[in-house]
Design an enzyme around this catalytic site. Structure first.
Site, PDB file in Angstrom:
ATOM      1  N   THR A 123       0.809  -1.211   0.000  1.00 59.71           N
ATOM      2  CA  THR A 123       0.000   0.000   0.000  1.00 59.71           C
ATOM      3  C   THR A 123       0.847   1.268   0.000  1.00 59.71           C
ATOM      4  O   THR A 123       1.793   1.399   0.791  1.00 59.71           O
ATOM      5  CB  THR A 123      -0.928   0.015   1.229  1.00 59.71           C
ATOM      6  OG1 THR A 123      -1.734  -1.165   1.216  1.00 59.71           O
ATOM      7  CG2 THR A 123      -1.831   1.244   1.209  1.00 59.71           C
ATOM      8  N   LYS A 145      -1.200  -0.992  -4.091  1.00 60.48           N
ATOM      9  CA  LYS A 145      -2.507  -0.450  -3.720  1.00 60.48           C
ATOM     10  C   LYS A 145      -2.333   1.027  -3.396  1.00 60.48           C
ATOM     11  O   LYS A 145      -1.525   1.386  -2.534  1.00 60.48           O
ATOM     12  CB  LYS A 145      -3.075  -1.204  -2.527  1.00 60.48           C
ATOM     13  CG  LYS A 145      -4.413  -0.655  -2.039  1.00 60.48           C
ATOM     14  CD  LYS A 145      -4.996  -1.581  -0.990  1.00 60.48           C
ATOM     15  CE  LYS A 145      -6.207  -0.975  -0.315  1.00 60.48           C
ATOM     16  NZ  LYS A 145      -6.844  -1.907   0.623  1.00 60.48           N
ATOM     17  N   LYS A 147      -3.817   4.552  -2.044  1.00 58.48           N
ATOM     18  CA  LYS A 147      -4.841   5.262  -1.298  1.00 58.48           C
ATOM     19  C   LYS A 147      -5.104   6.596  -1.989  1.00 58.48           C
ATOM     20  O   LYS A 147      -4.175   7.370  -2.230  1.00 58.48           O
ATOM     21  CB  LYS A 147      -4.390   5.496   0.143  1.00 58.48           C
ATOM     22  CG  LYS A 147      -4.319   4.225   0.981  1.00 58.48           C
ATOM     23  CD  LYS A 147      -5.699   3.627   1.205  1.00 58.48           C
ATOM     24  CE  LYS A 147      -5.664   2.482   2.200  1.00 58.48           C
ATOM     25  NZ  LYS A 147      -7.002   1.938   2.469  1.00 58.48           N
ATOM     26  N   ASP A 173      -7.867   2.637  -4.017  1.00 52.46           N
ATOM     27  CA  ASP A 173      -8.802   2.610  -2.899  1.00 52.46           C
ATOM     28  C   ASP A 173      -9.147   4.035  -2.505  1.00 52.46           C
ATOM     29  O   ASP A 173      -8.327   4.761  -1.947  1.00 52.46           O
ATOM     30  CB  ASP A 173      -8.179   1.869  -1.713  1.00 52.46           C
ATOM     31  CG  ASP A 173      -9.139   1.713  -0.548  1.00 52.46           C
ATOM     32  OD1 ASP A 173     -10.315   2.099  -0.684  1.00 52.46           O
ATOM     33  OD2 ASP A 173      -8.704   1.193   0.498  1.00 52.46           O
ATOM     34  N   GLU A 199     -11.472  -0.085  -5.207  1.00 50.40           N
ATOM     35  CA  GLU A 199     -12.016  -0.472  -3.911  1.00 50.40           C
ATOM     36  C   GLU A 199     -12.836   0.672  -3.315  1.00 50.40           C
ATOM     37  O   GLU A 199     -12.349   1.793  -3.204  1.00 50.40           O
ATOM     38  CB  GLU A 199     -10.862  -0.853  -2.985  1.00 50.40           C
ATOM     39  CG  GLU A 199     -11.281  -1.536  -1.715  1.00 50.40           C
ATOM     40  CD  GLU A 199     -10.089  -1.972  -0.873  1.00 50.40           C
ATOM     41  OE1 GLU A 199     -10.294  -2.243   0.320  1.00 50.40           O
ATOM     42  OE2 GLU A 199      -8.956  -2.012  -1.400  1.00 50.40           O
ATOM     43  N   ASP A 222     -15.758  -2.565   0.330  1.00 48.01           N
ATOM     44  CA  ASP A 222     -15.004  -2.700   1.580  1.00 48.01           C
ATOM     45  C   ASP A 222     -15.846  -2.195   2.743  1.00 48.01           C
ATOM     46  O   ASP A 222     -16.463  -2.973   3.452  1.00 48.01           O
ATOM     47  CB  ASP A 222     -13.672  -1.951   1.496  1.00 48.01           C
ATOM     48  CG  ASP A 222     -12.832  -2.111   2.763  1.00 48.01           C
ATOM     49  OD1 ASP A 222     -13.238  -2.873   3.664  1.00 48.01           O
ATOM     50  OD2 ASP A 222     -11.773  -1.470   2.870  1.00 48.01           O
ATOM     51  N   LYS A 244     -12.352  -8.682   5.662  1.00 47.53           N
ATOM     52  CA  LYS A 244     -11.422  -8.318   6.732  1.00 47.53           C
ATOM     53  C   LYS A 244     -11.935  -8.911   8.035  1.00 47.53           C
ATOM     54  O   LYS A 244     -13.114  -8.766   8.368  1.00 47.53           O
ATOM     55  CB  LYS A 244     -11.303  -6.801   6.871  1.00 47.53           C
ATOM     56  CG  LYS A 244     -10.590  -6.109   5.732  1.00 47.53           C
ATOM     57  CD  LYS A 244     -10.533  -4.607   5.970  1.00 47.53           C
ATOM     58  CE  LYS A 244      -9.811  -3.879   4.838  1.00 47.53           C
ATOM     59  NZ  LYS A 244      -9.882  -2.399   5.008  1.00 47.53           N
ATOM     60  N   CYS A 272      -6.813  -6.153   5.360  1.00 49.06           N
ATOM     61  CA  CYS A 272      -6.418  -5.987   6.750  1.00 49.06           C
ATOM     62  C   CYS A 272      -6.457  -4.520   7.145  1.00 49.06           C
ATOM     63  O   CYS A 272      -6.481  -3.629   6.294  1.00 49.06           O
ATOM     64  CB  CYS A 272      -5.004  -6.526   6.976  1.00 49.06           C
ATOM     65  SG  CYS A 272      -3.713  -5.589   6.100  1.00 49.06           S
ATOM     66  N   ASP A 294      -4.294  -8.538   0.270  1.00 54.69           N
ATOM     67  CA  ASP A 294      -3.749  -7.261   0.733  1.00 54.69           C
ATOM     68  C   ASP A 294      -3.463  -7.384   2.225  1.00 54.69           C
ATOM     69  O   ASP A 294      -4.228  -6.916   3.069  1.00 54.69           O
ATOM     70  CB  ASP A 294      -4.745  -6.135   0.444  1.00 54.69           C
ATOM     71  CG  ASP A 294      -4.263  -4.782   0.967  1.00 54.69           C
ATOM     72  OD1 ASP A 294      -3.035  -4.593   1.058  1.00 54.69           O
ATOM     73  OD2 ASP A 294      -5.108  -3.929   1.291  1.00 54.69           O
ATOM     74  N   ASP A 296      -0.420  -6.523   3.962  1.00 53.80           N
ATOM     75  CA  ASP A 296       0.903  -5.903   4.065  1.00 53.80           C
ATOM     76  C   ASP A 296       1.091  -5.110   5.345  1.00 53.80           C
ATOM     77  O   ASP A 296       2.065  -4.370   5.479  1.00 53.80           O
ATOM     78  CB  ASP A 296       1.146  -4.979   2.868  1.00 53.80           C
ATOM     79  CG  ASP A 296       0.154  -3.817   2.813  1.00 53.80           C
ATOM     80  OD1 ASP A 296      -0.892  -3.895   3.473  1.00 53.80           O
ATOM     81  OD2 ASP A 296       0.432  -2.835   2.101  1.00 53.80           O
TER      82      ASP A 296
END
Length: 325
Positions: A123, A145, A147, A173, A199, A222, A244, A272, A294, A296
């Site tokens: 991420t 990933k 953000k 995301d 996401e 999510d 999650k 996570c 995902d 990490d």
């Protein structure tokens, strides 16, 4: 049976930023169940977005102390606490304890595929386009990933990262930061930039504005997806759901969610919060069922538990029994 609860703070390497804010440490709650010589642990990450606090989660676990010490088990736990972080910590502790008592791994006990090394996303925190491009170059990971922030610079961020790491597959995301009106056009623009998954683009509750069948990029729920009961209203609006353990309320409910999603033809991401290897290890058991992994969290920390999970670049290896399960 004895219960202990502790709060731990793990520094993040730098800062972790998403559309809702930034943090510099992961504050986690660890539940430990001890039965004679055997001990089981579970870690959770309380999340303010879902109305949780560290103090509230600790209190919720503590309220179950008399029942646990009187014999409450993992099955009864599912109705004793609602889905969320508190139940996750206890559920994972029960699974770990059962593994230690039986001498068998949790994957076997739960009827899951044996864990194997899997590719995990890495991420990149929300930042200016040039900073995220530099982070992508430094990470040198095949699955990134990103953000995003919903502030008008998201296309520039993705374009900059794609230019810096053209071979990498991208997950973007937005953490609910896009509007339903802008999502289709922005998805169309991102389709040529190596993006494999979007996401939670829109706020939870605005999902009906999305049409997974017409979007050029796969859409993953999510914040909108916590438990198996959420799936019927999400099908058709999303092609994937992010499982999650902290949302579902533990591995038990997460397995049910993953199986329910597959029955409806939905793809899976296993994700996570930012936590240690103790939180990732049970989630990693779902990775063989998932299209995207995902996990990490430990890679984002300044330090991790010992022993922790082993990462070889972007490859996540199964955990050892001394850690969990």
């Amino acid at each position: 049976m004895e219960l202990s609860v502790s709060v731990e703070r793990w520094p993040i390497a730098g800062a972790f930023r998403i559309s809702r804010g930034a943090k510099t440490e992961a504050e986690v709650v660890v539940a430990t169940l001890t039965d004679g010589p055997h001990r089981g642990r579970g870690e959770c990450v309380p999340y303010r977005r879902y109305g949780e606090s560290v103090e509230g989660v600790v209190a919720a676990i503590e309220r179950l102390r008399p029942a646990i010490e009187a014999g409450l088990d993992r099955i009864a736990l599912q109705s004793a606490l609602p889905a969320g972080a508190a139940r996750n910590a206890l559920d994972c502790a029960f699974w770990d304890l059962a593994a230690k008592q039986s001498g068998r791994r949790v994957a076997e006990l739960a009827g899951l595929p044996l864990p194997r090394p899997v590719l995990t996303a890495y991420t990149l925190s929300l930042d200016a386009p040039e900073a995220m491009a530099a982070a992508a170059r430094a990470a040198a990971k095949p699955l990134l990933k990103l953000k995003l922030g919903g502030d008008g610079e998201d296309f520039a961020r993705v374009a900059a990262v794609h230019a810096a790491a053209p071979e990498a597959r991208l997950i973007v995301d937005a953490n609910e930061a896009w509007s339903p009106a802008e999502t289709p056009a922005l998805a169309a623009r991102l389709a040529g930039l190596g993006v494999s998954l979007i996401e939670q683009p829109v706020p939870a509750g605005a999902d009906e504005a999305l049409d997974a069948a017409t979007c050029p990029i796969a859409l993953c729920a999510d914040e909108s997806c916590h438990t198996v009961t959420d799936l019927p209203r999400l099908a058709g609006h999303y092609s994937h759901v992010n499982v999650k353990l902290d949302k579902a309320g533990g591995l038990t409910a997460a397995i049910e969610l993953a199986k329910g999603a597959r029955e409806l033809g939905l793809g899976l991401m296993v994700g996570c919060m930012v936590g240690t290897s103790l939180a990732m290890a049970p989630a990693a058991l779902l990775a063989p069922l998932a299209d995207f992994t995902d996990l990490d969290g430990p890679l984002l920390l300044a330090r991790d538990r010992e022993p922790g999970l082993r990462y070889d670049g972007a490859l996540l290896h199964p955990g050892v029994a001394a850690l969990w399960g």
